[in-house]
Design a protein around this motif. Structure first.
Motif, PDB file in Angstrom:
ATOM      1  N   LYS A 192      -1.445   2.536  11.710  1.00  0.00           N
ATOM      2  CA  LYS A 192      -2.405   3.043  12.693  1.00  0.00           C
ATOM      3  C   LYS A 192      -3.832   2.874  12.196  1.00  0.00           C
ATOM      4  CE  LYS A 192      -3.466   7.218  15.377  1.00  0.00           C
ATOM      5  NZ  LYS A 192      -3.093   8.645  15.604  1.00  0.00           N
ATOM      6  N   SER A 193      -4.059   3.157  10.909  1.00  0.00           N
ATOM      7  CA  SER A 193      -5.414   3.049  10.359  1.00  0.00           C
ATOM      8  C   SER A 193      -5.896   1.603  10.302  1.00  0.00           C
ATOM      9  CB  SER A 193      -5.457   3.667   8.962  1.00  0.00           C
ATOM     10  OG  SER A 193      -4.672   2.911   8.056  1.00  0.00           O
ATOM     11  N   ARG A 194      -4.961   0.650  10.248  1.00  0.00           N
ATOM     12  CA  ARG A 194      -5.335  -0.766  10.159  1.00  0.00           C
ATOM     13  C   ARG A 194      -5.236  -1.479  11.503  1.00  0.00           C
ATOM     14  NH1 ARG A 194      -2.610  -2.630   4.357  1.00  0.00           N
ATOM     15  NH2 ARG A 194      -3.366  -0.836   3.172  1.00  0.00           N
ATOM     16  N   GLY A 195      -4.909  -0.733  12.533  1.00  0.00           N
ATOM     17  CA  GLY A 195      -4.825  -1.324  13.860  1.00  0.00           C
ATOM     18  C   GLY A 195      -3.636  -2.238  14.050  1.00  0.00           C
ATOM     19  N   SER A 200       0.836  -1.208   0.000  1.00  0.00           N
ATOM     20  CA  SER A 200       0.000   0.000   0.000  1.00  0.00           C
ATOM     21  C   SER A 200       0.868   1.254   0.000  1.00  0.00           C
ATOM     22  CB  SER A 200      -0.922  -0.001   1.226  1.00  0.00           C
ATOM     23  OG  SER A 200      -1.795  -1.107   1.208  1.00  0.00           O
ATOM     24  N   TYR A 224       1.153   4.437  -2.815  1.00  0.00           N
ATOM     25  CA  TYR A 224       1.046   5.865  -2.491  1.00  0.00           C
ATOM     26  C   TYR A 224       2.291   6.619  -2.959  1.00  0.00           C
ATOM     27  CZ  TYR A 224      -3.133   5.336   0.445  1.00  0.00           C
ATOM     28  OH  TYR A 224      -4.406   5.102   0.895  1.00  0.00           O
ATOM     29  N   ARG A 258       3.672   4.492   9.186  1.00  0.00           N
ATOM     30  CA  ARG A 258       3.113   4.720  10.523  1.00  0.00           C
ATOM     31  C   ARG A 258       1.612   4.997  10.443  1.00  0.00           C
ATOM     32  NH1 ARG A 258       5.856   8.879  11.785  1.00  0.00           N
ATOM     33  NH2 ARG A 258       7.572   7.881  12.912  1.00  0.00           N
ATOM     34  N   GLU A 259       1.206   5.842   9.490  1.00  0.00           N
ATOM     35  CA  GLU A 259      -0.212   6.176   9.349  1.00  0.00           C
ATOM     36  C   GLU A 259      -1.026   4.977   8.868  1.00  0.00           C
ATOM     37  OE1 GLU A 259      -1.803   8.944  10.236  1.00  0.00           O
ATOM     38  OE2 GLU A 259       0.119   9.590  11.091  1.00  0.00           O
ATOM     39  N   LEU A 260      -0.482   4.234   7.917  1.00  0.00           N
ATOM     40  CA  LEU A 260      -1.199   3.057   7.412  1.00  0.00           C
ATOM     41  C   LEU A 260      -1.370   2.011   8.504  1.00  0.00           C
ATOM     42  CD1 LEU A 260       0.459   2.638   3.890  1.00  0.00           C
ATOM     43  CD2 LEU A 260      -1.935   3.186   4.336  1.00  0.00           C
TER      44      LEU A 260
END
Length: 538
Positions: free
Chosen positions: A293-296, A255, A259, A289-291
């Motif tokens: 976090k968004s996916r737990g 992913s 991006y 880090r953001e990905l």
């Protein structure tokens, strides 16, 4: 959509994402059946890629076995007409036709594509059973059975026996349990790669190989050296961290790569690879880090840094080449044409020439060629089929020689000569017994006396390494000017040590790029740049 496919240059790529039946032909009869259907649809197939979070690629030989099964299926249905009533039953035996037609239908349409070994075993057992019944039944029934065996079962058996797959297992089928796929797992060994990388790799060590050495590169890359009976070369089996990640991390990297593909590098990033790498590393770190976090997904700081380094390696870097060149025991890396058919070979300090478990793709080769053109400012095409340049990656430097058509009839090929990331010094040479203290002292004395030196030798004799070590004996108060056709001398490291140094690049004697000055003009220019120590590369 599951099992959508595309066909490009003989490569059949099937999307198996979210497949409830698995991904590989050796593990799933449904997947094998789908692959056979796709082969029948597109026809001329040379390689097959089954793509999920990883890509499973079957080489030409394995693909050919599947193509043979597809051809058997097609021949039985469309040429032999195996399901026609005239083949199923003889005249007067029509009452047996529904049962035998259903049996043949199940055997050919349902079983042959997904489990050809099982279909072959079932046919053989069925023939044996019916032949036994023929001996014990009346003449009428015997005639009906013989017609069915000779016109349906025997053609299926003979067609399968001509395939490579059945020939390989024919003598191992005693007691075979239909539905068991262990034989398929022995025969089919796809090359596996994560979706974010192009290079294919062998995931398991070679069979019958005896490990003779094992060491690590850095903290997370494992190298194993195997001796394989019957082979001259040793086998270099490398396992960097990107080959051993769990599926959730592969998904994160894939992913993030998509991006980052939208990032448009600035002109400064094009001309400064280190800056580009730093930019991509920072962007990748924040993005992962953001990905996560968004996916737990919970990542430690070390895991985050590892994923960011892997991502930058396969976006701003040179991928698996960087991993190979970071091994200090590797002296040369060879990527032979035609790329995609043979593995990468290396020259190892301890085991000489070795075969690796890495197979680059044509996409790899084209991407490297584009990068080398950009970094060197030199062409690489049919009019200029040779490119000499330098490659600098974290932990290593290398001289690159790239060839293509018309010099290489099979297309792109590469040879990488690895140099130390940290330059050789005379004390280091003494330590490894390349020279003795007397020689080192004599050379240092000659340099202090401003003498002219000629360093000559055969290929791989250490000319450039020795010249680089002697440059460190020049006092820092003297200015240095270097002239090279391929930038190999440790100029960057000398600058970091405080040397006043200017580097010139002349036209390569091989490539003869008209936009560059010939060596004699570069030399005249160097003489006009003021008093200095003049270093002329080969």
């Amino acid at each position: 959509m599951v099992f959508e496919h595309e066909m490009i240059d003989g490569i059949l790529r099937i999307d198996c994402l979210n497949s409830p039946y698995g991904v590989t032909v050796e593990d799933s009869e449904v997947v094998m059946s789908v692959v056979i259907d796709k082969i029948l649809e597109v026809r001329k197939v040379e390689r097959i890629i089954l793509a999920e979070t990883r890509e499973y690629e079957y080489d030409f030989e394995q693909t050919r076995m599947l193509v043979e099964i597809a051809n058997v299926y097609d021949k039985l249905l469309n040429q032999v007409k195996i399901l026609s009533l005239s083949r199923i039953s003889a005249k007067g035996c029509e009452k047996f036709a529904p049962k035998w037609l259903a049996e043949t239908h199940s055997l050919v349409l349902d079983m042959l594509k997904g489990d050809p070994i099982g279909a072959y075993v079932r046919v053989k057992r069925r023939i044996r059973l019916l032949q036994t019944r023929m001996e014990k039944t009346n003449i009428f029934m015997s005639r009906c059975l013989r017609h069915y065996v000779e016109n349906v079962l025997t053609p299926i058996k003979e067609a399968l026996e001509k395939t490579t797959l059945i020939k390989m297992v024919k003598d191992r089928l005693e007691g075979y349990r239909i539905g068991d796929r262990s034989l398929y797992r022995e025969i089919f060994h796809p090359l596996i790669r994560p979706n974010f990388m192009l290079t294919r790799y062998m995931a398991t060590p070679p069979k019958n190989g005896r490990m003779v050495d094992k060491y690590t590169i850095g903290n997370d890359t494992i190298v194993e050296i195997f001796k394989i009976p019957g082979k001259i070369r040793y086998f270099y089996f490398i396992s960097p961290p990107e080959f051993r990640l769990p599926e959730e991390k592969y998904a994160l990297l894939d992913s993030a790569r998509r991006y980052m593909a939208e990032h448009k590098p600035t002109r400064a990033e094009f001309t400064d690879p280190e800056k580009a790498r730093e930019v991509f590393l920072n962007i990748g770190r924040d993005l992962i880090r953001e990905l996560a976090k968004s996916r737990g997904i919970s990542l430690t700081s070390n895991e985050l840094e590892q994923l960011a380094r892997i991502l930058s390696r396969y976006t701003a870097g040179f991928g698996i080449l960087e991993v190979l060149l970071s091994d200090e025991k590797i002296q040369d890396v060879y990527v032979n044409s035609p790329i995609g058919l043979t593995p990468i070979y290396i020259q190892h300090a301890d085991f000489e020439e070795c075969e690796t478990n890495l197979i680059p793709t044509r996409e790899d080769a084209e991407a490297w060629a584009t990068r080398f053109r950009m970094l060197s400012g030199r062409p690489l095409d049919e009019a200029n089929p040779v490119l000499d340049t330098e490659l600098i990656v974290p932990g290593a430097r290398a001289r690159v020689c790239a060839i293509t058509r018309t010099l290489s009839p099979d297309g792109l090929g590469y040879a990488f000569r690895r140099h130390r990331d940290k330059p050789w010094t005379l004390p280091l040479f003494i330590k490894v017994k390349f020279i003795d203290p007397l020689y080192a002292g004599l050379m240092s004395f000659l340099i202090d006396g401003s003498r002219t030196l000629l360093i000559a030798g055969t290929r791989s004799s250490g000319k450039t390494s020795l010249l680089g070590s002697l440059m460190l004996e020049i006092m820092k108060k003297f200015r240095i000017v270097t002239v090279e056709d391929t930038l190999e001398l440790p100029v960057v490291q000398l600058r970091q040590l405080g040397y006043n140094i200017e580097r010139l690049k002349s036209r390569s004697v091989i490539t003869r790029v008209e936009a560059e000055l010939p060596a004699e003009e570069a030399l005249r220019t160097a003489l006009r740049l003021g008093d200095s120590c003049l270093i002329i590369g080969e």
